[in-house]
Design an enzyme around this catalytic site. Structure first.
Site, PDB file in Angstrom:
ATOM      1  N   GLY A 189       9.794  35.584 -10.798  1.00 39.48           N
ATOM      2  CA  GLY A 189      10.655  35.888  -9.661  1.00 39.48           C
ATOM      3  C   GLY A 189      11.059  35.082  -9.283  1.00 39.48           C
ATOM      4  CG  ASP A 225      20.027  36.795 -12.426  1.00 38.89           C
ATOM      5  OD1 ASP A 225      19.632  36.136 -13.531  1.00 38.89           O
ATOM      6  OD2 ASP A 225      19.218  37.467 -11.552  1.00 38.89           O
ATOM      7  CB  SER A 285      16.803  37.414 -10.261  1.00 37.18           C
ATOM      8  OG  SER A 285      16.812  37.083 -11.563  1.00 37.18           O
ATOM      9  CB  ALA A 329      26.013  40.486 -13.726  1.00 38.07           C
ATOM     10  CG  HIS A 371      18.113  41.758 -11.253  1.00 39.02           C
ATOM     11  ND1 HIS A 371      18.729  40.789 -11.506  1.00 39.02           N
ATOM     12  CD2 HIS A 371      17.567  42.421 -12.203  1.00 39.02           C
ATOM     13  CE1 HIS A 371      17.440  40.123 -11.704  1.00 39.02           C
ATOM     14  NE2 HIS A 371      16.461  41.438 -12.021  1.00 39.02           N
ATOM     15  NE  ARG A 431      23.198  41.747  -6.612  1.00 40.25           N
ATOM     16  CZ  ARG A 431      23.382  42.150  -7.418  1.00 40.25           C
ATOM     17  NH1 ARG A 431      22.488  41.549  -8.539  1.00 40.25           N
ATOM     18  NH2 ARG A 431      24.241  42.739  -8.591  1.00 40.25           N
ATOM     19  N   GLY A 466       9.448  32.095 -15.938  1.00 38.19           N
ATOM     20  CA  GLY A 466       8.756  33.018 -17.112  1.00 38.19           C
ATOM     21  C   GLY A 466       9.788  34.246 -16.794  1.00 38.19           C
TER      22      GLY A 466
END
Length: 175
Positions: A14, A83, A16, A34, A50, A54, A10
């Site tokens: 968590g 993602d 990703s 992406a 995001h 990284r 959902g």
């Protein structure tokens, strides 16, 4: 040996972060594919969060529509993280593309990949039935897409509270 790993869950589950950590257990360098299109400030903030998480071990490739072509072009460059599939699906649907053919082509291509592919997707069907027809169509398409990609995947995880729950492979039962 290549494999496909699907991580679903959902909103804010968590998934990703789990996918990023898992991808880097498979290789020290990874390609982040992406699918998001930044159309407003909220999405820009999500993308920035995001990206900030990284490190230098990631190379980002944008593929809001051409996911299959991007997977083929990056095969041989190491592990890839997509993602996310549900954003890709919304891009396809809103652009008037044939999402069913695109999903079938993706599912057929995944076993042909030489390098691992980690895929993030949202589990959108666990809530209430949406009020409008477009939202219902998206929910239904997302559920079908996730079933098709999960069938093609070697492993499937459900992210719950930032923790992975492995749901495939399990002993297969005939229902």
């Amino acid at each position: 040996m290549s494999k496909t790993i699907l991580i679903t869950g959902g909103a804010r589950s968590g998934k990703s972060a789990l996918a990023e950590r898992h991808a880097l257990t498979l290789a020290s360098q990874a390609v982040y594919i992406a699918t998001a299109e930044v159309r407003d400030d909220e999405m820009a903030e999500r993308v920035a969060l995001h990206q900030a998480r990284r490190g230098d071990e990631w190379r980002t490739v944008h593929a809001p529509l051409n996911l299959l072509e991007t997977l083929r072009k990056t095969d041989g460059c190491g592990v890839r993280l997509v993602d996310c599939l549900t954003l890709w699906l919304s891009n396809l649907m809103l652009g008037g593309h044939d999402w069913q053919d695109a999903v079938q082509a993706l599912a057929a291509a995944l076993p042909e990949q030489r390098d691992p592919v980690v895929i993030v997707t949202n589990e959108v069907g666990a809530g209430i039935v949406p009020e409008n027809a477009l939202a219902r169509a998206y929910r239904d398409a997302s559920g079908l897409m996730n079933q098709i990609i999960a069938a093609a995947a070697d492993e499937v995880y459900l992210a719950v509270c930032g923790l992975p729950l492995k749901v495939k492979p399990n002993e297969q039962h005939a229902f």
